[in-house]
Scaffold this motif. Structure first.
Motif, mmCIF file in Angstrom:
data_model
loop_
_atom_site.group_PDB
_atom_site.id
_atom_site.type_symbol
_atom_site.label_atom_id
_atom_site.label_comp_id
_atom_site.label_asym_id
_atom_site.label_seq_id
_atom_site.Cartn_x
_atom_site.Cartn_y
_atom_site.Cartn_z
ATOM 1 N N GLU A 67 0.803 -1.225 0.000
ATOM 2 C CA GLU A 67 0.000 0.000 0.000
ATOM 3 C C GLU A 67 0.845 1.289 0.000
ATOM 4 O O GLU A 67 1.967 1.305 0.450
ATOM 5 C CB GLU A 67 -0.955 0.005 1.210
ATOM 6 N N VAL A 98 -1.658 -9.416 3.840
ATOM 7 C CA VAL A 98 -0.855 -8.283 3.393
ATOM 8 C C VAL A 98 -0.376 -7.567 4.646
ATOM 9 O O VAL A 98 -1.187 -7.123 5.463
ATOM 10 C CB VAL A 98 -1.683 -7.306 2.527
ATOM 11 N N CYS A 99 0.959 -7.522 4.838
ATOM 12 C CA CYS A 99 1.453 -6.846 6.046
ATOM 13 C C CYS A 99 1.818 -5.409 5.708
ATOM 14 O O CYS A 99 2.160 -5.094 4.568
ATOM 15 C CB CYS A 99 2.617 -7.605 6.653
ATOM 16 N N SER A 100 1.728 -4.537 6.709
ATOM 17 C CA SER A 100 1.903 -3.106 6.451
ATOM 18 C C SER A 100 3.288 -2.854 5.866
ATOM 19 O O SER A 100 4.262 -3.501 6.217
ATOM 20 C CB SER A 100 1.672 -2.284 7.722
ATOM 21 N N PHE A 117 -6.473 -0.527 -1.054
ATOM 22 C CA PHE A 117 -7.103 -1.787 -0.624
ATOM 23 C C PHE A 117 -8.481 -1.986 -1.270
ATOM 24 O O PHE A 117 -8.867 -3.112 -1.575
ATOM 25 C CB PHE A 117 -7.193 -1.857 0.909
ATOM 26 N N TYR A 133 -5.400 -7.450 6.115
ATOM 27 C CA TYR A 133 -4.350 -6.444 6.318
ATOM 28 C C TYR A 133 -3.874 -6.491 7.753
ATOM 29 O O TYR A 133 -4.674 -6.421 8.699
ATOM 30 C CB TYR A 133 -4.920 -5.064 5.978
ATOM 31 N N ALA A 148 -4.564 0.094 11.145
ATOM 32 C CA ALA A 148 -4.887 -0.891 10.102
ATOM 33 C C ALA A 148 -6.414 -1.044 10.005
ATOM 34 O O ALA A 148 -6.972 -1.121 8.903
ATOM 35 C CB ALA A 148 -4.229 -2.233 10.424
ATOM 36 N N VAL A 152 -8.936 -0.452 6.793
ATOM 37 C CA VAL A 152 -9.891 -1.483 6.349
ATOM 38 C C VAL A 152 -11.317 -0.911 6.370
ATOM 39 O O VAL A 152 -12.107 -1.127 5.439
ATOM 40 C CB VAL A 152 -9.777 -2.738 7.255
#
Ligand code: MG
Ligand code: MG
Length: 627
Positions: A67, A98-100, A117, A133, A148, A152
């Protein structure tokens, strides 16, 4: 409850991992991309193999640095995602983590990330896939599950949800109660890990020192209480990066993981009784009320030697088993059994370890309930064959292969000596004034310590003391005490073979009870009584007494008394501790005699190096210089 574990948590190749995870009773796995890449097989074959083991693929991970990127990097990230989606379809899983982002070019901004997203959610939806996420504790812009969640929420797409991970939330000291407010159906996945309370870089802590829930110091129970309160109904998955586990036996690590999850959800249920249960109810954990007996396995050749040590320690032979070659030795409230059977469990323990403690019987408020709880926590039940009229005592295999039996406080703990033994009813001998078992010291390889502590803290109502380091002249030994009511166990983990504990493990072919500490209420009277009986006392060096006198400002007359009787001394703010050791037997076992005054809470760790040095001197062959 659908349980899951990340493949990265377990050692071995992909096939070994799957076998171990399935055998431990998990429902699914998170596929870690590296594990998959290292495996020589098509994604379809991998998916089929996983399902052949009766497992689901609950998640594919990780998809990194997605992102907030500017073009053309943003377009490339979407193209990468499409390729991962192809792979997921082949594997047969619908959820990607999906990790930050930690990408140096990633820009902040909640709305920018939410837009990315939403667009990714559209692509995922067209393929029937979902995107979760996760805020990494070290994410560049997003490192808090609250942020997070806001991304979302604003992405506002049914195929985009939140993934929470106890490590990332708790290691940053974020209040897990903030999860309670998130709608449970917007949380797509829950990952769990614990960690020790060590101050270090979070990325390093995460990659090397995560451990199973209950093995570390994070409030994983509080985290999971909040998750359950949201109404979340998806998988509960372990994601453990730990160097020891990656070197450990796959089956044992997987079993510990499942044991930790069952124990965790039991704790959550007890703390949140109004939430729906996710697993069958377990009997409650209770404190141990006493040590019923300790049994030694030995042989006809070695029994005389062992029993002369028992006699010199003040025990008297007071009974004989009705059908087996097992003798009862008693003193105060301490019951020791000496087993010289040539078949059965004790004999195989003797064959493996030499003369050794093979059984420990614990007195419980409800022995059957404790047994049921232990077996629900994946302990291996042990069915013994008993002769007509003898008591059937519930038993499990302990860690390290020993046996743990449970006696009922109200019945079997009292009746066993009348039912199973020829034992004239008489008060127990006073002997040298030893009254009860103070603690049992078990020695194991350092990398098994977490597993042993988890065994005790999951089954019993128990607490762990902080780990302490004991300096052996030849290396470090870690020591951790676990206490449950009247049971105190010290776990000693040896790092090298050269330490005394390490040699004990090597010589006795695995972990075992290295010493038993017996309590006296008058250490000086006990010392005199032991001396009369020819107790093989461990001689303590003179320098020790000069040091201890100076360290604690002791009266020289008092120090002289200690010195004369080879008594070690320690004190803490609660009280004082006195210790006498026996010399070690050839296989390394020894007795410790202790007195606690006031509320002394420790185990004399400060004295351990001097005890070890004295034992090493004593074990040198005669004729060697006594340094
Ligand atoms: Mg994670
Ligand atoms: Mg001790």
């Amino acid at each position: 409850m659908k349980t899951s574990i990340a493949t990265v948590s377990i050692s071995g190749d992909f096939r070994e991992k799957l076998a171990a995870i399935a055998a431990a009773g998990f429902d699914g796995i998170e596929i870690f991309e590296q594990d998959f890449i290292a495996f020589d097989g098509t994604p379809r074959e991998v998916g089929a193999m996983v399902r052949d083991h009766g497992l689901d693929i609950t998640l594919f991970q990780p998809f990194r640095d997605f992102e907030g990127l500017p073009n053309p990097l943003r377009a490339q990230a979407f193209a990468r995602a499409e390729r991962k989606f192809d792979l997921m379809a082949e594997l047969g899983t619908d959820l990607v983590l999906v990790c930050s982002s930690v990408h140096p070019a990633a820009m902040g901004g909640i709305d920018r990330a939410a837009d990315d997203f939403r667009a990714l959610g559209e692509i995922a939806a067209s393929r029937g896939l979902r995107v979760g996420y996760e805020a990494l504790a070290w994410g560049r812009h997003v490192h808090d599950h609250r942020d997070a969640w806001e991304i979302v929420r604003r992405a506002d797409h049914p195929n985009v949800g939140l993934i929470v991970d106890s490590f990332h939330t708790l290691s940053r000291k974020i209040d897990p109660e903030t999860i309670r407010r998130i709608p449970g159906d917007r949380i797509f996945f829950v990952q769990l890990a614990d960690a020790p309370a060590i101050e270090m870089d979070l990325l390093y802590l995460s990659r090397h020192f995560r451990n199973m829930p209950g093995e570390g110091d994070l409030n994983v129970t509080g985290f999971m209480r909040a998750v359950q309160a949201t109404g979340y109904g998806g998988p509960i998955s372990l994601e453990i990066f730990n160097d020891q586990f990656r070197a450990g036996l796959p089956r044992l690590v997987a079993r510990d993981g499942h044991r930790a999850l069952i124990d965790l959800m039991d704790r959550v249920h007890r703390a949140e009784p109004n939430l729906p249960m996710v697993q069958p109810a377990l009997p409650e954990p209770t404190p141990v009320q006493g040590v019923g007996f300790i049994e030694f396995a030995t042989s006809h050749a070695e029994v005389a030697d062992l029993e002369s040590l028992l006699a010199a320690t003040g025990f008297e032979h007071t009974g004989q088993h009705v059908s087996k070659s097992v003798r009862l030795w008693q003193q105060g409230a301490i019951n020791l059994l000496v087993n010289t059977e040539t078949t059965g469990f004790a004999h195989s323990a003797y064959v493996t370890h030499g003369t050794t403690v093979s059984d420990i019987a614990l007195i419980m408020p409800n022995a059957q309930a404790t047994h049921t709880r232990a077996c629900a926590l994946l302990a291996e039940g042990h069915d013994q064959t008993v002769a007509e009229g003898e008591l059937a005592i519930p038993a499990i295999r302990g860690v390290g292969g020993s046996m743990v039996r449970f006696l009922d406080a109200d019945s079997t703990a009292h009746s066993i000596w009348q039912t199973d033994f020829h034992h004239p009813p008489a008060p127990a001998p006073m002997g040298a004034g030893l009254t009860r078992v103070d603690h049992i010291a078990q020695t194991m390889a350092y990398d098994e310590m977490l597993s042993w502590a988890l065994f005790y803290t999951a089954i019993f109502d128990a607490s762990k003391a902080p780990m302490v380091d004991v300096a052996d002249p030849d290396g470090l030994v870690r020591s951790q005490a676990v206490e449950s009511g009247a049971l105190r166990v010290t776990l000693n983990g040896a790092e090298t073979r050269r330490t005394l504990a390490g040699r004990f493990i090597a010589d006795s072919f695995g972990s075992a009870v290295q010493h038993i500490a017996l309590a006296s209420d008058d250490i000086f009277a006990t010392a005199a009584a032991l001396a009369q009986r020819g107790f093989p006392v461990l001689k303590i060096g003179q320098n020790y007494y000069d040091d201890v006198e100076a360290r604690f400002g002791l009266d020289p007359t008092f120090t002289a008394q200690l010195r004369a009787a080879n008594i070690l001394y320690d004190q803490d703010p609660g009280g004082a501790y006195f210790q006498i050791y026996s010399q070690a037997r050839p296989e390394g076992f020894f007795f410790e005699i202790v007195q606690r005054t006031g509320q002394y809470a420790g185990y004399g760790a400060a004295n351990a190096p001097f005890r070890i040095a004295a034992q090493k001197r004593a074990s040198r062959p005669s004729g060697m210089p006594q340094l």
